[in-house]
Design an enzyme around this catalytic site. Structure first.
Site, short mmCIF file in Angstrom:
data_model
loop_
_atom_site.label_atom_id
_atom_site.label_comp_id
_atom_site.label_asym_id
_atom_site.label_seq_id
_atom_site.Cartn_x
_atom_site.Cartn_y
_atom_site.Cartn_z
N GLU A 231 0.88 -1.17 0.00
CA GLU A 231 0.00 0.00 0.00
C GLU A 231 0.91 1.22 0.00
OE1 GLU A 231 -1.36 3.12 1.24
OE2 GLU A 231 -2.44 2.28 2.95
N CYS A 265 -2.18 8.60 3.72
CA CYS A 265 -2.09 8.10 2.34
C CYS A 265 -3.41 8.29 1.60
CB CYS A 265 -1.69 6.63 2.34
SG CYS A 265 -2.74 5.58 3.35
#
Length: 463
Positions: A231, A265
């Site tokens: 990720e 993020c």
């Protein structure tokens, strides 16, 4: 290589944590112990594992006040928000435990006379989790608890900035009765982490972090035939349609852009607003941003803490300066935030308009309390701009028309598509990304797939 890991607090530049790096010999011992512990753990039923892990989570959650304070000193999160991360950890952990029995059950096949056929989900073995500093508990839990529930052992390497978080998790779980050696934290440099990946002693790697680091992890795993989940961040967009509730959209998008000082993020980093509501939206957005208080994160009144370090703040300042030089306009006077000071981690929030995709601020991950806002004239223009990115983690639309939200979402290249919310992980949904936001999946029933391997049973009962 430095002989120790040092955590320098963004609060005041002091040394907050120092740990000696784990030696290669000790790492070998840890991996062997994890493998041995996992052989016993895998024999326990899912319900037996859940009973132990429930106590582990209870013990961790009981330390939320201490955890909030430690987070403030390690990475700058305002102390008033620290307990929220503990809540997110608990929500994800308990959800993944609640679905484990059903998700990990044998997969039946259609009946065939004279045969018994089914597929078991077996644990992969030893999972190596590499966790980031920005949401140090909520990112780590995505793989750690499901891995343990599936019958695996876990080795955790936490970011240098938040290594203490790894220690706190392991301590809490062992205190609550998790078998020794099943969950361990290692103090490792990037080189040592690569050696672990290439050791043939781990079976899956789960990483959250930057694109360059993700590439390095893939390189370390080449030829070892192990799974890698990555990720890798984003430049997440939002689109405010002409039918949106302007006040609601602005208030929630400010939170999506500024929470955690923008160090998320899946935080909002670029906003496209229909020209019918553009002026009203920008006015409200700026008003909400001006209500933040930048300061020492240990102060209960602070709502915006420092970035993780001064270089991160300088990076964002550079993006804004380049955009302004190219014709953009900054709408926030940094003097409204007296704690803002060049050369430090304390950075005033900013809202930048008159931007376009020739500017770094609209294409390059900022990871700070800044957002660019562009005017658009149609859904089609917004879709094109949202897709004009190397990333694809999350994206959102702000509208009262659910059908339109689905229609637009079907055309946006993203891992998660939101309507009227952002910057949130629902553990019932797959957490994944496309393009440079990575590969693989955590959370939801799908998240268990990478932490197990299928084993087919083909039994002929009539001969």
């Amino acid at each position: 290589m430095s002989e120790s890991l040092k955590t320098i607090s963004p609060v005041d530049g002091s040394l907050y944590v120092e740990r000696a790096y784990t030696s290669p010999g000790k790492i070998d011992e840890m991996l062997a112990a994890a493998r041995k512990a996992q052989q016993d753990w895998r024999q326990k039923s899912v319900s037996q594992r859940a009973a132990i892990l429930e106590k582990c989570v209870d013990n961790f959650v009981a330390k939320k006040d201490l955890i909030a304070e430690e987070l403030a000193w390690q990475m700058g999160r305002p102390i008033k928000f620290g307990a929220g991360e503990v809540g997110g950890f608990e929500e994800r952990a308990r959800y993944m435990m609640s679905i484990a029995e059903e998700t990990l059950a044998d997969i039946a096949t259609p009946q065939k006379e004279g045969f018994t056929r089914f597929i078991k989900r077996e644990p992969v073995g030893v999972v190596f989790t590499i966790a980031p500093w920005n949401f140090p508990y909520m990112t780590a839990v995505n793989s750690i608890v499901p891995a343990l529930m599936a019958g695996n052992a876990v080795i955790l390497k936490h970011a240098a900035q938040t290594h203490l978080c790894g220690e706190r998790m392991v301590e809490s779980f062992i205190e609550a009765g998790l078998p020794a050696d099943l969950f361990q934290v290692v103090v490792a440099s990037h080189k040592l982490a690569a050696d672990i990946i290439g050791s043939d002693k781990v079976d899956y790697v789960c990483f959250t972090g930057s694109v360059p680091a993700g590439k390095a992890i893939e390189t370390a795993a080449v030829g070892h035939f192990i799974g890698v989940g990555l990720e890798l961040g984003g430049k997440d967009p939002a689109y405010v349609r002409s039918d949106a509730d302007v006040a609601y959209s602005a208030e929630n998008l400010v939170d999506g852009a500024m929470f955690n000082s923008g160090q998320s993020c899946c935080g909002i980093e670029r906003i496209y607003v229909h020209d019918d509501v553009y002026d009203a939206f920008v006015e409200k957005f700026v008003e909400v941003v001006k209500g933040y208080k930048l300061g020492n994160p240990t102060d209960p009144e602070t709502t915006l803490g420092p970035l993780v370090n001064a270089s991160a703040a300088d990076f964002v300042r550079g993006q804004v300066a380049d955009a302004v030089k190219a014709g953009a306009k900054s709408l926030i006077d940094p003097k409204l935030f007296p704690a803002d000071k060049a050369g430090t981690a304390y950075l005033a929030p900013d809202v930048v308009v008159d931007v376009d995709h020739s500017m770094r601020i609209m294409t390059e991950e900022s990871f700070g309390p800044v957002v660019g806002i562009m005017k658009v004239s149609s859904d089609e223009e917004a879709i094109k701009l949202m897709n004009d990115s190397e990333f694809g983690l999350t994206a959102s639309v702000w509208t009262t028309d659910e059908a339109a939200a689905i229609r637009i979402g079907d055309q946006v290249e993203t891992g998660t598509w939101f309507m009227n919310r952002c910057d949130y992980l629902d553990p019932a949904l797959a957490w994944t990304g496309v393009k440079n936001s990575g590969r693989g999946c955590t959370l939801s029933a799908v998240g268990y797939e990478s932490l197990t391997r299928p084993k087919s049973y083909h039994l002929r009962t009539a001969i």
